[in-house]
Design a protein around this motif. Structure first.
Motif, PDB file in Angstrom:
ATOM      1  N   VAL A  95       0.845  -1.191   0.000  1.00 45.39           N
ATOM      2  CA  VAL A  95       0.000   0.000   0.000  1.00 45.39           C
ATOM      3  C   VAL A  95       0.883   1.245   0.000  1.00 45.39           C
ATOM      4  O   VAL A  95       1.865   1.315   0.735  1.00 45.39           O
ATOM      5  CB  VAL A  95      -0.931  -0.035   1.232  1.00 45.39           C
ATOM      6  CG1 VAL A  95      -1.364   1.351   1.637  1.00 45.39           C
ATOM      7  CG2 VAL A  95      -2.130  -0.895   0.953  1.00 45.39           C
ATOM      8  N   PRO A  96       0.581   2.230  -0.851  1.00 47.55           N
ATOM      9  CA  PRO A  96       1.497   3.361  -0.969  1.00 47.55           C
ATOM     10  C   PRO A  96       1.574   4.243   0.265  1.00 47.55           C
ATOM     11  O   PRO A  96       2.660   4.690   0.626  1.00 47.55           O
ATOM     12  CB  PRO A  96       0.953   4.139  -2.171  1.00 47.55           C
ATOM     13  CG  PRO A  96      -0.437   3.653  -2.342  1.00 47.55           C
ATOM     14  CD  PRO A  96      -0.472   2.261  -1.850  1.00 47.55           C
ATOM     15  N   ARG A  97       0.458   4.520   0.903  1.00 49.38           N
ATOM     16  CA  ARG A  97       0.502   5.452   2.028  1.00 49.38           C
ATOM     17  C   ARG A  97       0.781   4.713   3.323  1.00 49.38           C
ATOM     18  O   ARG A  97       0.148   3.699   3.624  1.00 49.38           O
ATOM     19  CB  ARG A  97      -0.826   6.195   2.141  1.00 49.38           C
ATOM     20  CG  ARG A  97      -1.040   7.111   0.980  1.00 49.38           C
ATOM     21  CD  ARG A  97      -2.182   8.029   1.230  1.00 49.38           C
ATOM     22  NE  ARG A  97      -2.396   8.857   0.036  1.00 49.38           N
ATOM     23  CZ  ARG A  97      -3.399   9.687  -0.097  1.00 49.38           C
ATOM     24  NH1 ARG A  97      -4.272   9.803   0.883  1.00 49.38           N
ATOM     25  NH2 ARG A  97      -3.531  10.401  -1.174  1.00 49.38           N
ATOM     26  N   GLY A 130       6.991   2.514  -0.108  1.00 45.11           N
ATOM     27  CA  GLY A 130       7.340   2.068  -1.446  1.00 45.11           C
ATOM     28  C   GLY A 130       8.061   0.751  -1.374  1.00 45.11           C
ATOM     29  O   GLY A 130       8.426   0.279  -0.296  1.00 45.11           O
ATOM     30  N   THR A 131       8.242   0.151  -2.508  1.00 44.16           N
ATOM     31  CA  THR A 131       8.959  -1.111  -2.551  1.00 44.16           C
ATOM     32  C   THR A 131      10.242  -0.890  -3.332  1.00 44.16           C
ATOM     33  O   THR A 131      10.290  -1.057  -4.544  1.00 44.16           O
ATOM     34  CB  THR A 131       8.108  -2.188  -3.216  1.00 44.16           C
ATOM     35  OG1 THR A 131       7.562  -1.625  -4.420  1.00 44.16           O
ATOM     36  CG2 THR A 131       6.987  -2.624  -2.318  1.00 44.16           C
ATOM     37  N   ARG A 132      11.254  -0.464  -2.599  1.00 41.48           N
ATOM     38  CA  ARG A 132      12.569  -0.326  -3.216  1.00 41.48           C
ATOM     39  C   ARG A 132      13.420  -1.526  -2.826  1.00 41.48           C
ATOM     40  O   ARG A 132      13.034  -2.346  -2.008  1.00 41.48           O
ATOM     41  CB  ARG A 132      13.236   0.961  -2.733  1.00 41.48           C
ATOM     42  CG  ARG A 132      12.783   2.194  -3.499  1.00 41.48           C
ATOM     43  CD  ARG A 132      13.099   3.411  -2.691  1.00 41.48           C
ATOM     44  NE  ARG A 132      12.311   3.412  -1.477  1.00 41.48           N
ATOM     45  CZ  ARG A 132      12.572   4.188  -0.414  1.00 41.48           C
ATOM     46  NH1 ARG A 132      13.607   4.985  -0.422  1.00 41.48           N
ATOM     47  NH2 ARG A 132      11.805   4.140   0.650  1.00 41.48           N
ATOM     48  N   ASN A 133      14.571  -1.604  -3.378  1.00 39.34           N
ATOM     49  CA  ASN A 133      15.533  -2.654  -3.027  1.00 39.34           C
ATOM     50  C   ASN A 133      14.933  -4.048  -3.140  1.00 39.34           C
ATOM     51  O   ASN A 133      15.141  -4.912  -2.303  1.00 39.34           O
ATOM     52  CB  ASN A 133      16.082  -2.451  -1.609  1.00 39.34           C
ATOM     53  CG  ASN A 133      16.777  -1.123  -1.473  1.00 39.34           C
ATOM     54  OD1 ASN A 133      17.352  -0.630  -2.442  1.00 39.34           O
ATOM     55  ND2 ASN A 133      16.733  -0.554  -0.300  1.00 39.34           N
ATOM     56  N   LEU A 134      14.150  -4.239  -4.192  1.00 37.13           N
ATOM     57  CA  LEU A 134      13.486  -5.526  -4.364  1.00 37.13           C
ATOM     58  C   LEU A 134      14.494  -6.646  -4.591  1.00 37.13           C
ATOM     59  O   LEU A 134      14.289  -7.777  -4.174  1.00 37.13           O
ATOM     60  CB  LEU A 134      12.523  -5.429  -5.560  1.00 37.13           C
ATOM     61  CG  LEU A 134      11.299  -6.331  -5.510  1.00 37.13           C
ATOM     62  CD1 LEU A 134      10.433  -5.959  -4.322  1.00 37.13           C
ATOM     63  CD2 LEU A 134      10.496  -6.204  -6.785  1.00 37.13           C
TER      64      LEU A 134
END
Lengths: 194, 124
Positions: A29-31, A92-96
């Motif tokens: 979820v973004p928020r 956010g989904t970084r470093n996947l």
């Protein structure tokens, strides 16, 4: 399988499904405030899983402490943060690339721990006991007798956590005058000001 | 096993049904004309000066921490309270269960006394 067994299976899959979907929501979820609410649902779902395992004390603790307390604490922590954008703080989904293998490894470690552990059962309750308060009763007796030292040490640990958290979270104040509070910085001081 | 949670399930279903019915009826009968000023955050009828999302004081966090610690304590009261009557009394352990919980609470009360004395509960 009787009808009740089928119902057990159905209840497990429903509760587990809710838990997994909510847990995925925490990540995707973004928020961040919505992620926190998803976490609340996931924690309640885990409480439901405890309930299906007849771990009534754990269910109560899960609802009371995690869904009631930890979720509130995380909400407060979010509200203590700076606002980064108008829509609230975005996750956010970084470093996947790193995160995915790390998750898989953690999953395998936990799965191995579950599979290879020798589980100790409560005396008198080797299997799940359907009576509502029987295993709470057993845990209570054990806490007050065999595990009394651990029980009292829990109190000491919580005392240390309390004092430590207060010292870390305390606002800036004029040096070592216990009662006098600087108090000018209304909410502007950093999270871990000394 | 899961059937024993029937009353709990009824509560959950009842909660959802209540929310859906209440919101659904409101949706059906309320006037639907909205404009931008109607969607402003309600703040006692005054036009809000700042967005509602702002940093909260750290004092709230300390109060929440205190709440959490004593909630964990309350969780430990459950198993104690369930067996207290059976274990107390002359046939069993006398006042020992009461004293054990007294020590438990006493240690934790030190934390509350600490926060109190150091002025962390003061609201200014």
């Amino acid at each position: 399988m009787t009808w009740a067994d089928w119902f057990d299976q159905l209840a497990f899959f429903v509760v587990a499904g809710i838990t997994i979907v909510a847990a995925a929501g925490v990540v995707f979820v973004p928020r961040i405030i919505h992620a926190c609410l998803c976490l609340l649902v996931a924690l309640i779902g885990i409480a439901g899983l405890y309930g299906l395992m007849a771990a009534h004390l754990l269910l109560a603790i899960q609802l009371l402490v995690y869904a009631g307390g930890i979720a509130v604490l995380i909400l407060f922590a979010i509200m203590l943060l700076h606002r980064r954008s108008d829509g609230g703080i975005l996750g956010g989904t970084r470093n996947l690339i790193i995160g995915l293998p790390a998750t898989v490894i953690v999953w395998f470690v936990v799965a191995a721990a579950v599979i290879f552990s020798k589980w100790h059962y409560l005396p008198g309750g080797g299997t799940v006991s359907p009576q509502a308060d029987s295993n709470v009763r057993i845990i209570g007796e054990l806490l007050l007798s065999r595990h009394l030292l651990a029980f009292e040490l829990v109190s000491v640990v919580m005392l240390m956590a309390l004092v430590g958290a207060i010292i870390i979270a305390r606002e800036d104040r004029s040096t070592d005058s216990g009662q006098q509070v600087a108090g000018q910085q209304t909410g502007e001081s950093g999270g871990n000001a000394q | 096993m899961a059937l024993e949670y029937g009353p709990v399930g009824l509560f959950v279903i009842g909660g959802f049904v209540f929310a859906i019915v209440a919101l659904g009826i409101a949706y059906l009968i309320r006037p639907a004309d909205t404009y931008d000023r109607k969607l402003i955050t309600y703040e006692c009828g005054i036009v809000p000066l700042t967005p509602a999302w702002h940093r909260f004081r750290i004092s709230y966090y300390i109060i929440a921490l205190l709440f959490l610690i004593f909630e964990v304590e309350a969780a430990f009261l459950f198993p104690w309270a369930v067996v207290l009557r059976d274990l107390s009394g002359p046939q069993a352990w006398g006042l020992l269960p009461l004293a054990e919980m007294g020590i438990f609470l006493g240690i934790l009360l030190l934390g509350l006394v600490y926060a109190w004395r150091k002025g962390d509960l003061q609201w200014n």
